[in-house]
Write a protein that holds these residues in place. Structure first.
Motif, short mmCIF file in Angstrom:
data_model
loop_
_atom_site.label_atom_id
_atom_site.label_comp_id
_atom_site.label_asym_id
_atom_site.label_seq_id
_atom_site.Cartn_x
_atom_site.Cartn_y
_atom_site.Cartn_z
N LEU A 183 0.85 -1.18 0.00
CA LEU A 183 0.00 0.00 0.00
C LEU A 183 0.88 1.22 0.00
N LEU A 184 0.43 2.24 -0.76
CA LEU A 184 1.20 3.47 -0.81
C LEU A 184 0.24 4.66 -0.75
N LEU A 185 0.37 5.45 0.31
CA LEU A 185 -0.49 6.62 0.48
C LEU A 185 0.35 7.88 0.42
N ARG A 186 -0.10 8.85 -0.37
CA ARG A 186 0.60 10.12 -0.47
C ARG A 186 -0.41 11.27 -0.32
N GLY A 187 -0.22 11.99 0.75
CA GLY A 187 -1.06 13.17 0.98
C GLY A 187 -2.55 12.87 1.03
N VAL A 188 -2.86 11.70 1.57
CA VAL A 188 -4.27 11.29 1.58
C VAL A 188 -5.05 12.07 2.64
N ALA A 205 -3.45 14.83 4.90
CA ALA A 205 -2.09 14.66 4.38
C ALA A 205 -1.35 13.45 4.95
N VAL A 206 -1.96 12.30 4.79
CA VAL A 206 -1.33 11.09 5.33
C VAL A 206 -0.41 10.46 4.28
N ASP A 207 0.88 10.30 4.62
CA ASP A 207 1.82 9.56 3.80
C ASP A 207 2.12 8.26 4.53
N ILE A 234 -1.77 8.56 15.35
CA ILE A 234 -2.62 9.49 14.61
C ILE A 234 -3.38 10.37 15.61
N ILE A 235 -3.36 11.65 15.34
CA ILE A 235 -4.10 12.61 16.16
C ILE A 235 -4.74 13.63 15.22
N ASP A 236 -6.01 13.88 15.43
CA ASP A 236 -6.74 14.85 14.62
C ASP A 236 -6.55 14.63 13.11
N GLY A 237 -6.52 13.37 12.73
CA GLY A 237 -6.46 13.06 11.31
C GLY A 237 -5.08 13.11 10.71
N ARG A 238 -4.05 13.36 11.53
CA ARG A 238 -2.70 13.43 10.97
C ARG A 238 -1.80 12.44 11.68
N LEU A 239 -0.88 11.82 10.88
CA LEU A 239 0.11 10.94 11.49
C LEU A 239 1.13 11.81 12.21
N VAL A 240 1.47 11.40 13.42
CA VAL A 240 2.43 12.19 14.22
C VAL A 240 3.54 11.26 14.72
N THR A 241 4.64 11.88 15.11
CA THR A 241 5.76 11.09 15.65
C THR A 241 5.39 10.62 17.04
#
Ligand SMILES: Nc1ncnc2c1ncn2[C@@H]1O[C@H](COP(=O)(O)OP(=O)(O)O)[C@@H](O)[C@H]1O
Ligand SMILES: [Mg+2]
Lengths: 237, 401
Positions: free
Chosen positions: A11-16, A31-33, A221-228
Motif C-alpha cells: 500500500l502506498l499513500l501520499r497526501g491522503v 495529508a497522510v503519507d 494518529i491525532i486529529d487526522g494526521r500521522l504524528v511522531t
C-alpha cells in the motif's frame, strides 16, 4: 521506520485526506503519507475520533479519499469505479470490524462463504475453503451455528475466517478487541500474530498500547494526521 | 455469483419473514385470481353467445321492411313505408344468382289448441326454403312443401316444446290442432334446437306462408331470409339484393338488409372488449398488489441496511445487491402469481360446479398472461427499492443500526 523497505510497498499513500462534507465540513484525515509492505504488521494508535476508522475505511476501499493518492500493488485506487472497488475489497482485502458485522441468520460457515460467493466460487469449493478458514482460526466445530448464537470471541474468530477465506493481500482490523473480554482479546491477537508470522500483512487499529505491542510497528494518529511518537506522547500528556 | 445462488438468497430472506411474505403475496394472489376469474367470465359469456348463434348460418342476409339511417341497428318500425311482399321474395329468388335460398317469413302469435290443451305460440308462415336457409329441420314427418304453399293448405309443423305441451308423449303426427280457431293437420315435428338468446326456438309452429297471410290477414312479410351460396359473396350478395329490391320498390330504399355475420362479428368484438375491460379492471388490483410489494421491499431494504453494508464490504458489487433484491420481489410476485393462477382456475371450476348458470371458461392465455403480468409487476415495483439498496454507501450501510 520500515523494516522490509527492500520490496515494493503493498500500500502506498501520499497526501491522503478525507473531508466529510456537511453543513460544517469535518476533516477526518489530513495529508497522510504511509507505505505498507508485504508482511507488515502495523498498529495504528490514536484517541477516539482521531481518524483511525477513516483511515482504515480508505485502506479497505470502503470509502474514497477526497485528496491525495492511494495505490494498492501499484493500482491507483482513487481512480477506480465502484465496480472495481468492490472487486478490490473482494480479492485484496479482508476486513475485521469491532462490531463483527456477521449476518445474524446465517451459519458461521455461510458467513465465511460470503466473500467467495461474490468471487464466483462454486458451492462445493466454497464450503471446502470456508471450512478450512474456520479450521485455521480453530472454530470449525461451530460451523453450523447461527452467528447470533455465538459468543463475542467466537464471532470475531468467524469474522477473521471470513476475512481470510479469499486469501487477500491485506487484513484490516479496526479495534477488533474492542468488544471482547481480555481473554478473548488475547486469543484474537495471538491468531493475528500467528497469521502475520505466516506471511499475512496486517493493519490493526487500537487505542490500547498493550494490544498495539503485538504489532511490528506502530503509527500514531491525532486529529487526522500521522504524528511522531514524541509528539504523540506530548499531546496525549 | 450466479442467478441460482441469488435465488437461494432470495428464498432464504423471504422465509425469515414468512407472515409478511405471505401477506404481500396475497395482494398478487388476489390480483391474478381476479384477472383469471373475470376474463373467464367474459370469455364464458362470449362462448355462450357464440353457442346460441351457432347453426344460425353465418352467410345469411336478413331483409326487413323499413329503412334506418344508422347502419347495423334494428329497423325502426315506424319508418316502414312500403311492405315486403312475396313478390319481392320471388324477384330475389328468380334473379339472385348468388343466393342459395330465399325464405320469406310471415310472423304472428296464435293460440294453438289440441283438445283441452292450448298454448299461445309464435307462428311462422314459411316456404320450404326456410328449412335449409335457417338450417333447422324436421325430425319426423315433412316440412312445408311448395304445394302446401300454393294450395294454402292448413298443415303445420310443431316445434318440440309445442308438441310436448299439447301432446305429451303421445303421437302428434297426423293429428289435428286448431290454430286461431282453424283446423290444421300436423305434418311434422321439428328437431330440438334449444334456447337461443332467451328465445325458445322449439316453442314455434310453422305453417305455409300463404296460409299464414290468410290467418293473420296480411300480405306483408315480417322478413326475408337469404342464404348466400358462397361465403365470399356476402357483400356482393347484399348489393345484389339491394339493387333488386330497389328496382322492385320503384326506386325507394325502404328496406334494410342486415348481414348476420357482420352483426355477429361486431357483437363478438363487443364481448371481446368486455373481456379485456374486465381483465383490465382486475389487473388494477394486481397493480395494487405490486405497490404492496414495493412497500414491503422498501421496508426490507431499510431493515437490512447493515446486511447490505456487510455484503458490500466483502465484495458485493452494486449489481449483485440490485439483483438480490430484484429477485426477492420477483420471487414474491411470481409465487403469488402461481398461487393466484391456481386460485383463479379452481375458483372458476367452483363457480361452474356451484352456479352452472354463470358461464365461465378459463382461457389458457389468461392464465399465462396473468402470471406473466404478475412477474413483471414484481420486477417493476422491485426496481426502485433494489436500486435504493444497491446505491447505499458501504460505510453508511455498515454504520446503520
Ligand atoms: N460519515 C461521517 N460523516 C461526518 N463525519 C465523520 C464521519 N465519519 C467520521 N467522521 C468524523 O471524522 C473524525 C474521525 O472519525 P473516525 O475515523 O471514526 O475516528 P476514530 O475511528 O479514530 O474514532 C471524527 O471527528 C468523526 O466525527
Ligand atoms: Mg473508530
Amino acid at each position: 521506520m520500515g523494516s522490509a523497505a527492500a520490496s515494493e510497498p503493498l500500500l502506498l499513500l501520499r497526501g491522503v485526506g478525507k473531508v466529510y462534507e456537511g453543513e460544517q465540513p469535518i476533516v477526518g484525515l489530513e495529508a497522510v503519507d504511509l507505505d505498507i509492505f508485504p508482511g507488515d504488521f502495523l498498529a495504528v494508535m490514536g484517541p477516539s475520533g482521531s481518524g483511525k476508522s477513516t483511515l482504515m475505511n480508505i485502506l479497505g476501499c470502503l470509502d474514497v479519499p477526497t485528496s491525495g493518492t492511494y495505490e494498492i500493488k501499484g493500482v491507483p485506487v482513487t481512480t477506480l469505479s465502484p465496480e472495481a472497488l468492490a472487486a478490490m475489497r473482494n480479492r485484496e482485502i479482508g476486513f475485521i470490524f469491532q462490531v463483527f458485522h456477521l449476518l445474524p441468520r446465517y451459519t458461521a460457515l455461510r458467513n465465511v462463504e460470503l466473500p467467495l460467493l461474490y468471487a464466483g466460487v462454486g458451492r462445493e469449493e466454497r464450503a471446502r475453503r470456508a471450512l478450512e478458514a474456520l479450521r485455521s482460526v480453530g472454530i470449525e466445530d461451530r460451523k453450523n451455528h447461527l452467528s447470533n448464537q455465538l459468543s463475542g470471541g467466537q464471532k470475531q474468530k468467524v469474522a477473521i475466517a471470513r476475512a481470510l477465506v479469499n486469501r487477500p493481500s491485506l487484513l484490516l482490523a479496526d479495534e477488533p478487541t474492542g468488544n471482547l473480554d481480555s481473554k478473548s482479546g488475547e486469543e484474537l491477537m495471538a491468531i493475528l500474530a500467528q497469521l502475520n508470522a505466516g506471511g499475512a500483512t496486517i493493519v490493526l487499529v487500537t487505542h490500547d498500547l498493550a494490544i498495539a505491542r503485538n504489532a511490528r510497528r506502530i503509527v500514531h494518529i491525532i486529529d487526522g494526521r500521522l504524528v511522531t511518537p514524541e509528539e504523540y506522547r506530548e499531546r496525549r500528556g | 455469483m450466479n442467478p441460482v445462488e441469488f435465488f437461494g438468497v432470495a428464498i432464504d430472506a423471504l422465509r425469515t419473514n414468512r407472515l409478511r411474505s405471505a401477506l404481500t403475496m396475497l395482494g398478487v394472489i388476489i390480483g391474478v385470481a381476479a384477472v383469471i376469474l373475470l376474463v373467464s367470465l367474459g370469455q364464458g359469456t362470449k362462448n355462450y353467445v357464440e353457442e346460441q348463434f351457432a347453426g344460425l348460418g353465418a352467410n345469411i342476409l336478413i331483409v326487413t321492411p323499413g329503412k334506418i339511417e344508422t347502419r347495423g341497428g334494428p329497423p325502426v318500425i315506424g319508418a316502414t313505408r312500403h311492405k315486403l311482399t312475396l313478390d319481392d321474395a320471388r324477384i330475389l329468388e328468380k334473379k339472385g344468382y348468388l343466393f342459395g335460398g330465399v325464405a320469406p317469413v310471415v310472423f304472428g302469435t296464435a293460440e294453438v289448441r289440441s283438445g283441452s290443451r292450448s298454448r299461445n305460440v309464435s307462428t311462422l308462415g314459411v316456404t320450404p326454403e326456410f328449412s335449409p336457409v335457417r338450417n333447422i329441420h324436421v325430425e319426423v314427418g315433412n316440412f312445408v312443401t311448395d304445394s302446401d304453399v300454393d294450395a294454402k293448405r292448413r298443415v303445420c309443423i310443431l316445434g318440440r316444446t309445442v308438441k310436448r305441451e299439447l301432446f305429451g308423449n303421445a303421437n302428434a303426427l297426423g293429428q289435428v290442432v286448431k290454430i286461431s280457431g282453424a283446423r290444421f293437420r300436423v305434418m311434422g315435428i321439428m328437431e330440438r334446437k334449444g334456447v337461443s338468446l332467451g328465445f325458445d326456438i322449439d316453442d314455434i309452429v310453422f305453417i305455409p306462408v300463404r296460409t299464414a297471410m290468410d290467418i293473420f290477414d296480411t300480405d306483408a312479410l315480417f322478413e326475408i331470409l337469404i342464404s348466400v351460396r358462397n361465403k365470399n359473396d356476402i357483400d356482393s350478395g347484399k348489393e345484389l339484393a339491394r339493387s333488386l329490391l330497389f328496382k322492385n320498390h320503384n326506386r325507394h330504399e325502404d328496406f334494410t338488409i342486415t348481414n348476420q355475420a357482420a352483426m355477429l362479428s361486431s357483437l363478438f368484438t363487443i364481448l371481446d372488449t368486455l373481456t379485456y375491460v374486465l381483465g383490465g379492471i382486475a389487473a388494477i388490483s394486481l397493480l395494487v398488489g405490486g405497490i404492496g410489494i414495493m412497500n414491503i421491499m422498501l421496508v426490507t431494504v431499510k431493515e437490512r441496511t447493515n446486511e447490505i453494508g456487510i455484503r458490500k464490504a466483502v465484495g458485493a458489487r452494486n449489481r449483485d445487491i440490485l439483483l438480490q433484491f430484484l429477485l426477492e420481489s420477483t420471487t414474491l410476485s411470481a409465487a403469488g402469481g402461481v398461487c393466484g393462477a391456481l386460485a383463479g382456475t379452481l375458483g372458476a371450476g367452483a363457480i361452474r360446479l356451484l352456479v352452472p348458470k354463470i358461464p365461465v371458461e378459463v382461457p389458457p392465455w389468461a392464465v399465462v398472461l396473468a402470471f406473466t403480468f404478475s412477474v413483471f409487476v414484481g420486477i417493476f415495483f422491485g426496481v426502485y427499492p433494489a436500486r435504493k439498496a444497491a446505491a447505499l454507501h458501504p460505510i453508511e450501510a455498515l454504520r446503520y443500526e
